[in-house]
Design a protein around this motif. Sequence first.
Motif, PDB file in Angstrom:
ATOM      1  N   PHE A  45     -39.114  -2.853  21.401  1.00  0.00           N
ATOM      2  CA  PHE A  45     -38.897  -1.428  21.180  1.00  0.00           C
ATOM      3  C   PHE A  45     -39.808  -0.947  20.051  1.00  0.00           C
ATOM      4  O   PHE A  45     -39.859  -1.566  18.983  1.00  0.00           O
ATOM      5  CB  PHE A  45     -37.441  -1.154  20.782  1.00  0.00           C
ATOM      6  N   PHE A  46     -40.484   0.178  20.288  1.00  0.00           N
ATOM      7  CA  PHE A  46     -41.365   0.765  19.280  1.00  0.00           C
ATOM      8  C   PHE A  46     -40.829   2.145  18.909  1.00  0.00           C
ATOM      9  O   PHE A  46     -40.703   3.029  19.765  1.00  0.00           O
ATOM     10  CB  PHE A  46     -42.795   0.866  19.816  1.00  0.00           C
ATOM     11  N   PHE A  47     -40.525   2.301  17.606  1.00  0.00           N
ATOM     12  CA  PHE A  47     -39.900   3.527  17.111  1.00  0.00           C
ATOM     13  C   PHE A  47     -40.840   4.255  16.156  1.00  0.00           C
ATOM     14  O   PHE A  47     -41.379   3.637  15.229  1.00  0.00           O
ATOM     15  CB  PHE A  47     -38.603   3.202  16.357  1.00  0.00           C
ATOM     16  N   PRO A  48     -41.011   5.558  16.331  1.00  0.00           N
ATOM     17  CA  PRO A  48     -41.812   6.337  15.375  1.00  0.00           C
ATOM     18  C   PRO A  48     -41.064   6.495  14.057  1.00  0.00           C
ATOM     19  O   PRO A  48     -39.856   6.298  13.976  1.00  0.00           O
ATOM     20  CB  PRO A  48     -41.984   7.680  16.083  1.00  0.00           C
ATOM     21  N   THR A 150     -48.071   0.985   9.141  1.00  0.00           N
ATOM     22  CA  THR A 150     -48.434   1.659   7.890  1.00  0.00           C
ATOM     23  C   THR A 150     -47.903   3.080   7.810  1.00  0.00           C
ATOM     24  O   THR A 150     -47.778   3.650   6.721  1.00  0.00           O
ATOM     25  CB  THR A 150     -49.961   1.683   7.711  1.00  0.00           C
ATOM     26  N   CYS A 151     -47.589   3.684   8.965  1.00  0.00           N
ATOM     27  CA  CYS A 151     -47.092   5.059   9.001  1.00  0.00           C
ATOM     28  C   CYS A 151     -45.591   5.150   8.787  1.00  0.00           C
ATOM     29  O   CYS A 151     -45.040   6.245   8.689  1.00  0.00           O
ATOM     30  CB  CYS A 151     -47.441   5.686  10.340  1.00  0.00           C
ATOM     31  N   GLY A 152     -44.913   4.001   8.777  1.00  0.00           N
ATOM     32  CA  GLY A 152     -43.457   4.008   8.684  1.00  0.00           C
ATOM     33  C   GLY A 152     -42.777   3.748  10.005  1.00  0.00           C
ATOM     34  O   GLY A 152     -41.561   3.566  10.063  1.00  0.00           O
ATOM     35  N   GLY A 153     -43.540   3.751  11.105  1.00  0.00           N
ATOM     36  CA  GLY A 153     -42.988   3.361  12.391  1.00  0.00           C
ATOM     37  C   GLY A 153     -42.636   1.880  12.386  1.00  0.00           C
ATOM     38  O   GLY A 153     -43.131   1.110  11.557  1.00  0.00           O
ATOM     39  N   MET A 386     -40.148   5.153  21.476  1.00  0.00           N
ATOM     40  CA  MET A 386     -41.230   5.770  22.242  1.00  0.00           C
ATOM     41  C   MET A 386     -41.673   4.888  23.382  1.00  0.00           C
ATOM     42  O   MET A 386     -42.128   5.370  24.415  1.00  0.00           O
ATOM     43  CB  MET A 386     -42.425   6.055  21.333  1.00  0.00           C
ATOM     44  N   TRP A 387     -41.570   3.578  23.189  1.00  0.00           N
ATOM     45  CA  TRP A 387     -42.012   2.637  24.234  1.00  0.00           C
ATOM     46  C   TRP A 387     -41.122   1.411  24.209  1.00  0.00           C
ATOM     47  O   TRP A 387     -40.788   0.874  23.159  1.00  0.00           O
ATOM     48  CB  TRP A 387     -43.460   2.221  23.990  1.00  0.00           C
ATOM     49  N   TYR A 448     -37.763  14.447  22.781  1.00  0.00           N
ATOM     50  CA  TYR A 448     -37.527  13.523  21.684  1.00  0.00           C
ATOM     51  C   TYR A 448     -38.035  14.165  20.402  1.00  0.00           C
ATOM     52  O   TYR A 448     -39.130  14.703  20.335  1.00  0.00           O
ATOM     53  CB  TYR A 448     -38.269  12.202  21.898  1.00  0.00           C
ATOM     54  N   ASN A 449     -37.247  14.074  19.371  1.00  0.00           N
ATOM     55  CA  ASN A 449     -37.656  14.616  18.078  1.00  0.00           C
ATOM     56  C   ASN A 449     -38.144  13.467  17.215  1.00  0.00           C
ATOM     57  O   ASN A 449     -37.370  12.639  16.753  1.00  0.00           O
ATOM     58  CB  ASN A 449     -36.454  15.305  17.400  1.00  0.00           C
ATOM     59  N   CYS A 450     -39.467  13.376  17.039  1.00  0.00           N
ATOM     60  CA  CYS A 450     -40.008  12.262  16.271  1.00  0.00           C
ATOM     61  C   CYS A 450     -41.205  12.722  15.470  1.00  0.00           C
ATOM     62  O   CYS A 450     -41.791  13.767  15.729  1.00  0.00           O
ATOM     63  CB  CYS A 450     -40.414  11.122  17.184  1.00  0.00           C
TER      64      CYS A 450
END
Length: 452
Positions: A45-48, A150-153, A386-387, A448-450
């Motif tokens: 699972f990939f989360f923003p 690096t973005c926090g995702g 997201m994925w 989706y609110n991301c």
Amino acid sequence: MVEIKSEIVSRQTIKPSHPTPPHLKTFKLSLLDQISPDIHSNMNFFFPSNNTSHSISNRDFFHKSMLLQDSISKTLSLFYPLAGRLRDAATVDCNDEGAFFVEARVNIQLSHFLSQPDLNLMDHFLPTTDPMTMDLSNGAMFLVRFTSFTCGGVAICFSLTHKLADVSALHTLVQTWSSVCRGSSNPITPLLIGENFLAPRDEFHGMSATVNIASEKFVQRRFVFSASKIAELKARVSHEVLQSRFSRVEVVLALLWKCAVATKIQKIGSFRPTTLFQAVNLRKRLSPPLPETVIGNFIWPIMVSAYEEKDLELHEVVIQLRKRLNEFNNTKANMFRGEDAPLAIMEAIKERREFIRSNKEMEVYKCSSWCKLPLYDIDFGWGKPMWVVSVNRLVNNTIALADTNSGDGIEALVTLDEEEMALFEQNEQLLKYANPNPSIYAFYNSNYNCRL
């Protein structure tokens, strides 16, 4: 191509929050578990990021990691065999040795990876591809790797032995785990029936299915079918199949199989008979049906064969897939119930092996479908993924289907011989309907609110 450097920050064992009671210390698997291979399946699972400030991303990652570790501990008490160790092909020693948890970080932003995801880079996220992790985990059946971008995702990638779980069981596990992580006081409770469904056989005490890992190089590629392209494909088949019902999975699978065989013909110069095995979920097909929350292996393959090239016309494949499924639902599903079930199952396995043995020139393909599983509804407390993807590192000639994150398309992961894949990717009939490895954002649901 995105270049990734990954670093493992920590590794640790996570024990159940409550010890397993003495009367549950030995868990006997079902016959279907007994004959399942001792390999690990994965779900990723990939989360923003849900933060506005990069400066607090490290603190945010640490907080999420603590929540995950605590919720794994509580979840293991519900799925108590997962904290144990396999004693043999049909027995779990529920000794509470625990799951294994890895913290890691990569040097890129999540958006860079998801813009055109490279399946060859998934080793950076899987817990099972790190030799030191596998050595230190001491035979753990449930492993998790939690990775920060690096973005926090973040990425949550977990691996679970196939001896205890098929894809529906994986989904039940992650549903429970995520709801515990969100603080739910009433998570989904798994149904652990093991030998009470079908007792293992003493004569197969040490037997697990083997996985034939291809000696040649093989690769996995991603192809996405949008809702509009699936509609076009279904309309094309409908002209030939006027009165039969068929699904979007069946038409997409028919096209992929046809194109894979066409690739094989290009490679060797002639047509060979071919067989497709499609895994089906037994739970709802048994009489009486089993709850979807039952844990274990409750899948069985239906088989479709093509002895001439004309048998691979799309409408012919769709008709045969539907016919075999109906036959299974109406007759063969009953063999899993009653006193004669174990012998019937072993006889069916024997017949399948004999079929393959007596047709050595036949090209065999296997398909599994995750479609309709609400994987994009999973929420650990920081939004939806997201994925979601499961990668195949072991077996050639496979097709795995899943819903896109928008819910109306199909994502196909195809694994083929390296030479065949180079031809498959150029197949004009395939490219008429499938988009090769598009950006995850191309099918992203704007509801989706991301924040990336």
